[in-house]
Design a protein around this motif. Structure first.
Motif, PDB file in Angstrom:
ATOM      1  N   MET A  79      -5.185  -3.648  -2.527  1.00  0.00           N
ATOM      2  CA  MET A  79      -4.137  -4.038  -1.617  1.00  0.00           C
ATOM      3  C   MET A  79      -3.456  -5.325  -2.108  1.00  0.00           C
ATOM      4  O   MET A  79      -2.240  -5.438  -2.005  1.00  0.00           O
ATOM      5  N   LYS A  80      -4.261  -6.294  -2.621  1.00  0.00           N
ATOM      6  CA  LYS A  80      -3.705  -7.533  -3.130  1.00  0.00           C
ATOM      7  C   LYS A  80      -2.811  -7.281  -4.328  1.00  0.00           C
ATOM      8  O   LYS A  80      -1.764  -7.912  -4.483  1.00  0.00           O
ATOM      9  N   LYS A  81      -3.227  -6.334  -5.203  1.00  0.00           N
ATOM     10  CA  LYS A  81      -2.428  -6.004  -6.383  1.00  0.00           C
ATOM     11  C   LYS A  81      -1.092  -5.396  -5.967  1.00  0.00           C
ATOM     12  O   LYS A  81      -0.063  -5.701  -6.553  1.00  0.00           O
ATOM     13  N   LEU A  82      -1.102  -4.565  -4.959  1.00  0.00           N
ATOM     14  CA  LEU A  82       0.112  -3.922  -4.486  1.00  0.00           C
ATOM     15  C   LEU A  82       1.085  -4.973  -3.924  1.00  0.00           C
ATOM     16  O   LEU A  82       2.282  -4.939  -4.217  1.00  0.00           O
ATOM     17  N   ILE A  83       0.564  -5.914  -3.161  1.00  0.00           N
ATOM     18  CA  ILE A  83       1.404  -6.988  -2.614  1.00  0.00           C
ATOM     19  C   ILE A  83       1.940  -7.854  -3.746  1.00  0.00           C
ATOM     20  O   ILE A  83       3.121  -8.225  -3.765  1.00  0.00           O
ATOM     21  N   LEU A  84       1.110  -8.175  -4.726  1.00  0.00           N
ATOM     22  CA  LEU A  84       1.531  -8.977  -5.871  1.00  0.00           C
ATOM     23  C   LEU A  84       2.608  -8.251  -6.679  1.00  0.00           C
ATOM     24  O   LEU A  84       3.610  -8.863  -7.086  1.00  0.00           O
ATOM     25  N   ILE A  85       2.464  -6.972  -6.889  1.00  0.00           N
ATOM     26  CA  ILE A  85       3.460  -6.173  -7.624  1.00  0.00           C
ATOM     27  C   ILE A  85       4.765  -6.119  -6.827  1.00  0.00           C
ATOM     28  O   ILE A  85       5.855  -6.280  -7.391  1.00  0.00           O
ATOM     29  N   LEU A  86       4.670  -5.930  -5.518  1.00  0.00           N
ATOM     30  CA  LEU A  86       5.849  -5.855  -4.662  1.00  0.00           C
ATOM     31  C   LEU A  86       6.602  -7.190  -4.659  1.00  0.00           C
ATOM     32  O   LEU A  86       7.836  -7.232  -4.796  1.00  0.00           O
ATOM     33  N   VAL A  87       5.890  -8.300  -4.538  1.00  0.00           N
ATOM     34  CA  VAL A  87       6.517  -9.629  -4.566  1.00  0.00           C
ATOM     35  C   VAL A  87       7.162  -9.877  -5.930  1.00  0.00           C
ATOM     36  O   VAL A  87       8.282 -10.374  -6.029  1.00  0.00           O
ATOM     37  N   SER A  88       6.474  -9.515  -7.002  1.00  0.00           N
ATOM     38  CA  SER A  88       7.024  -9.671  -8.358  1.00  0.00           C
ATOM     39  C   SER A  88       8.294  -8.846  -8.518  1.00  0.00           C
ATOM     40  O   SER A  88       9.295  -9.325  -9.077  1.00  0.00           O
ATOM     41  N   PHE A  89       8.265  -7.616  -8.024  1.00  0.00           N
ATOM     42  CA  PHE A  89       9.437  -6.743  -8.102  1.00  0.00           C
ATOM     43  C   PHE A  89      10.617  -7.355  -7.339  1.00  0.00           C
ATOM     44  O   PHE A  89      11.737  -7.391  -7.851  1.00  0.00           O
ATOM     45  N   ILE A  90      10.356  -7.865  -6.152  1.00  0.00           N
ATOM     46  CA  ILE A  90      11.419  -8.474  -5.341  1.00  0.00           C
ATOM     47  C   ILE A  90      11.988  -9.700  -6.063  1.00  0.00           C
ATOM     48  O   ILE A  90      13.204  -9.909  -6.097  1.00  0.00           O
TER      49      ILE A  90
END
Length: 176
Positions: A1-12
């Motif tokens: 879940m943390k990786k998904l949030i980190l990837i999403l924030v990086s993408f944004i």
């Protein structure tokens, strides 16, 4: 879940930088194009003492506008100082004295004949140009050339100080 949030924030963040960079390029281009535009005085016409019409948005030559009243001693002194300075620029600099408000032309004509030869006197009887240039004090000078933003100088300036101001603003202007 943390990786998904980190990837999403990086993408944004990446998308934000790309969009911000694109917007920055567009605005820099427009700012550069804007800086190359000519600065024009307001679209106002005034008449001189001989009833000739002067269109201010058509002025292409380096010009000093003096907003004045003939009954003011400091305005008369400013006019004298400008008359002396104008002679040094051998036709490369125009100076216009703009009388503010309704006044009898005879009062203006009482001014030294030499000054009237050197400096064009105009009448802003409706204070149209005065208001558009936001002149609230006399004497006020407006330095103008189409390649620069106009510069406003308030109050009486002595000849030496005027020469320095003119040299700084009209840096490419040649004297005799």
């Amino acid at each position: 879940m943390k990786k998904l949030i980190l990837i999403l924030v990086s993408f944004i963040l990446i998308v934000g930088f790309v969009i911000g960079g694109t917007i920055g390029i567009v605005f820099k281009f427009k700012a550069k194009a804007h800086s190359e535009e000519k600065f024009l005085l307001p679209k106002v016409s005034l008449r001189d003492l001989e009833d000739n019409k002067i269109k201010f948005n058509k002025i292409k030559k380096p010009t000093i506008l003096l907003f004045w009243l003939p009954q003011s001693k400091s305005c008369q002194q400013q006019l004298e100082n400008l008359t002396i300075i104008k002679e040094e620029y051998d036709g490369n600099l125009d100076i216009m004295a703009i009388n503010i408000g309704q006044i009898d032309k005879k009062k203006i004509e009482e001014i030294n004949i030499e000054q009237r030869k050197e400096i064009l006197i105009l009448i802003d009887d409706k204070a149209e140009l005065t208001e558009k240039l936001q002149v609230t004090t006399i004497p006020t000078l407006v330095f103008y050339t189409p390649s620069k933003k106009p510069k406003t100088i308030i109050g009486l300036k002595e000849e030496k100080e005027l020469k320095k101001l003119i040299k700084n603003y009209f840096s490419k202007l040649k004297t005799k």
